[in-house]
Write a protein that holds these residues in place. Sequence first.
Motif, PDB file in Angstrom:
ATOM      1  N   VAL B 102     -50.756 -78.065 120.588  1.00 45.08           N
ATOM      2  CA  VAL B 102     -51.363 -77.023 120.589  1.00 45.08           C
ATOM      3  C   VAL B 102     -50.999 -76.255 119.787  1.00 45.08           C
ATOM      4  N   GLY B 103     -49.762 -76.383 118.532  1.00 46.19           N
ATOM      5  CA  GLY B 103     -48.495 -75.829 118.166  1.00 46.19           C
ATOM      6  C   GLY B 103     -47.045 -76.066 117.913  1.00 46.19           C
ATOM      7  N   VAL B 104     -47.406 -76.872 117.597  1.00 47.54           N
ATOM      8  CA  VAL B 104     -45.672 -77.544 116.798  1.00 47.54           C
ATOM      9  C   VAL B 104     -46.200 -77.569 115.440  1.00 47.54           C
ATOM     10  N   ALA B 105     -44.209 -76.847 115.312  1.00 46.66           N
ATOM     11  CA  ALA B 105     -44.266 -76.318 113.937  1.00 46.66           C
ATOM     12  C   ALA B 105     -44.493 -77.589 112.465  1.00 46.66           C
ATOM     13  N   GLY B 106     -43.830 -78.642 112.881  1.00 50.95           N
ATOM     14  CA  GLY B 106     -43.568 -79.695 111.820  1.00 50.95           C
ATOM     15  C   GLY B 106     -44.749 -80.291 111.620  1.00 50.95           C
ATOM     16  N   GLU B 107     -44.626 -81.533 110.640  1.00 49.60           N
ATOM     17  CA  GLU B 107     -45.856 -82.102 110.683  1.00 49.60           C
ATOM     18  C   GLU B 107     -45.739 -83.125 112.155  1.00 49.60           C
ATOM     19  N   LEU B 108     -47.344 -83.487 112.301  1.00 49.11           N
ATOM     20  CA  LEU B 108     -46.913 -84.819 113.157  1.00 49.11           C
ATOM     21  C   LEU B 108     -47.157 -86.245 112.392  1.00 49.11           C
ATOM     22  N   GLU B 109     -46.982 -87.648 113.170  1.00 49.37           N
ATOM     23  CA  GLU B 109     -47.329 -88.618 112.224  1.00 49.37           C
ATOM     24  C   GLU B 109     -49.438 -88.628 113.331  1.00 49.37           C
ATOM     25  N   ARG B 110     -50.284 -89.500 112.725  1.00 48.43           N
ATOM     26  CA  ARG B 110     -51.572 -89.666 113.828  1.00 48.43           C
ATOM     27  C   ARG B 110     -50.555 -91.009 114.847  1.00 48.43           C
ATOM     28  N   HIS B 111     -51.464 -90.461 116.287  1.00 50.42           N
ATOM     29  CA  HIS B 111     -50.971 -92.008 117.492  1.00 50.42           C
ATOM     30  C   HIS B 111     -51.768 -91.242 117.715  1.00 50.42           C
ATOM     31  N   PRO B 112     -52.789 -92.152 118.659  1.00 50.23           N
ATOM     32  CA  PRO B 112     -54.214 -92.992 119.451  1.00 50.23           C
ATOM     33  C   PRO B 112     -53.353 -92.032 120.581  1.00 50.23           C
ATOM     34  N   SER B 113     -52.289 -91.446 121.100  1.00 49.43           N
ATOM     35  CA  SER B 113     -52.202 -90.759 122.504  1.00 49.43           C
ATOM     36  C   SER B 113     -51.612 -89.238 122.332  1.00 49.43           C
ATOM     37  N   LEU B 114     -52.144 -89.694 121.162  1.00 46.26           N
ATOM     38  CA  LEU B 114     -52.198 -87.785 120.808  1.00 46.26           C
ATOM     39  C   LEU B 114     -53.099 -86.990 120.327  1.00 46.26           C
TER      40      LEU B 114
END
Lengths: 337, 337
Positions: B102-114
């Motif tokens: 809801v507000g992470v600063a960095g890049e995140l990989e897509r994932h079914p749990s996310l």
Amino acid sequence: SGEGAVAEAGERHLALAKPPGSLGRLEGLGARLAGMAGESPPPVPGSPAVVVCAGDHGVLDRGVSPWPREVTAAMVGNFCGGGAAVNAIARTVGARVSVLDVGVAGELERHPSLRGARVRPGTDDLSRGPAMGREEAARAVLAGAGVAEELVESGGVDLLVVGDMGIANTTPASALISALTDHPPEETTGRGTGIDDETLNLKVRVVREALELHGPDPADPLGVLAAVGGLEHAAIAGVILMGAACGVPVILDGVVSNSAALVAGALAPDSLGYVIAGHLSVEPGAKIALDHLGLEPLLDLDMRLGEGTGGLLAVPLVQAAARLLVEMATLEDLGFG
Amino acid sequence: SGEGAVAEAGERHLALAKPPGSLGRLEGLGARLAGMAGESPPPVPGSPAVVVCAGDHGVLDRGVSPWPREVTAAMVGNFCGGGAAVNAIARTVGARVSVLDVGVAGELERHPSLRGARVRPGTDDLSRGPAMGREEAARAVLAGAGVAEELVESGGVDLLVVGDMGIANTTPASALISALTDHPPEETTGRGTGIDDETLNLKVRVVREALELHGPDPADPLGVLAAVGGLEHAAIAGVILMGAACGVPVILDGVVSNSAALVAGALAPDSLGYVIAGHLSVEPGAKIALDHLGLEPLLDLDMRLGEGTGGLLAVPLVQAAARLLVEMATLEDLGFG
């Protein structure tokens, strides 16, 4: 070795992807499990079982409990039928229930969950004479040990919980705790199932009379057990001793199992290395016994039912403590080494 | 009705095959679950899920935590990969793990749990200005509510646990608790991941500055959240509100979720009827928040990790409390009516 594994688990907890110490008591518990298993990370217990040891008590004739003796046998039937609190909680945590008749006074129907090893149909009144003979006490210990051995060796059980059933059995529990910790009966005796002030005063007096009559010697734990104990207390001590001998953690329930752990610890101090205090019973003797054993309970939910109910609720905590050591990534794995 | 079900559960506990009150806090918890479900006995929760809400914090620039901001995103990846403490404990208790950015600063990989519902890449420094705008706070609340609704309505989840991830997020938690309970920052601020005395003094000062700067009005909970809160705190409040709206119990974790429950309770007091305090965090603000909410934690294991770890450990206790009411025989069943 055990000590090496404890140290290794402690180091691993410092390396895992979390602030050091942030898993609180689960960290020390995990290290203890590593010590019990002799390896770090420790195996994750996947087959827990509760052993509910049942017996009756001559001292009930003194009026220390309002419940009739017949409730013991009826509850053993209820354990076998699956309708007791211990069954509901065992199903919740995925544990099997094993019932041991080591001294019930009434007739019991045969059942696959029930192991019949009745030493005698209840003890004698410990306030008027020895609760049982030394050999009877020893046979009850061995009956508990036998069930534990069968569960572990043949049944694949890797985590034991001890429970008790026996109308009036908090009276011998208090007597055992007073005898083995040197705390007076006023401190070790409680309301059990919920007795009134008058009955509590009587119960304290009965325990005091028993201690004065027998003058139990803490250096002779089997003698203490025979004089002022109970058959299920003895059997639980046996489960603890055999669990420890097999290298399997044993989770204690309430005051009856706490008193039995004092006996086990007096017989074989090293056995306490495998003992985990599942919860703190409301009974005042419970805290005295656990303090004496140097054990801090995992749960404190104002429970006082016995049967193994409070011990079973700690099963997921024990499993989690092991699993965290096995499955967590390290800071280094995440690139923060 | 809810109240009728609570009374019925209390009566059932008196009839069950055990001494009255002997299941301690599980009896009151069972009655609460009956009230939440509007029926006694209550259903036994069989599909628990933890929602781990993640966000970053501008106030980290003040030096309130020694951990780098990048750890938030790395831990989100770890949650998705299954290597975090929350995953190990979720597997132990049979809960699924759902992660909400809801507000992470960095890049995140897509994932079914996310679930990606980033309102903004972290808050601003709450000690120098509002952490976020009111609409942003509202959007973060709705993001949490959306995940909860999806889990319950489409996923069949019947027991929610809330968790948090966000480097520096105990600073806004303390500020929220001070703002909403009127306790001073010295009392609500703790060592978080384990900061030293100097950093703790700084952290207290930062929280005090934020409160002085914004003068947050407890009668305006969304304004408080926007001024001194965090995006994951807002999302957790949303999970609580939606869980309550769907009639599903919500188990709190540590101090971040405790602070979010204060927000939820301020927005909709009735939502607190569905909230269960899973454990007591070491953070001093946790006890202040729970006392204010009138909630007594089930566990006290000296934990301070967050992620939902302490809340998940309470899942079997909640399940047991319901199951006892559903499955236990009565004294009458055993012939002792």
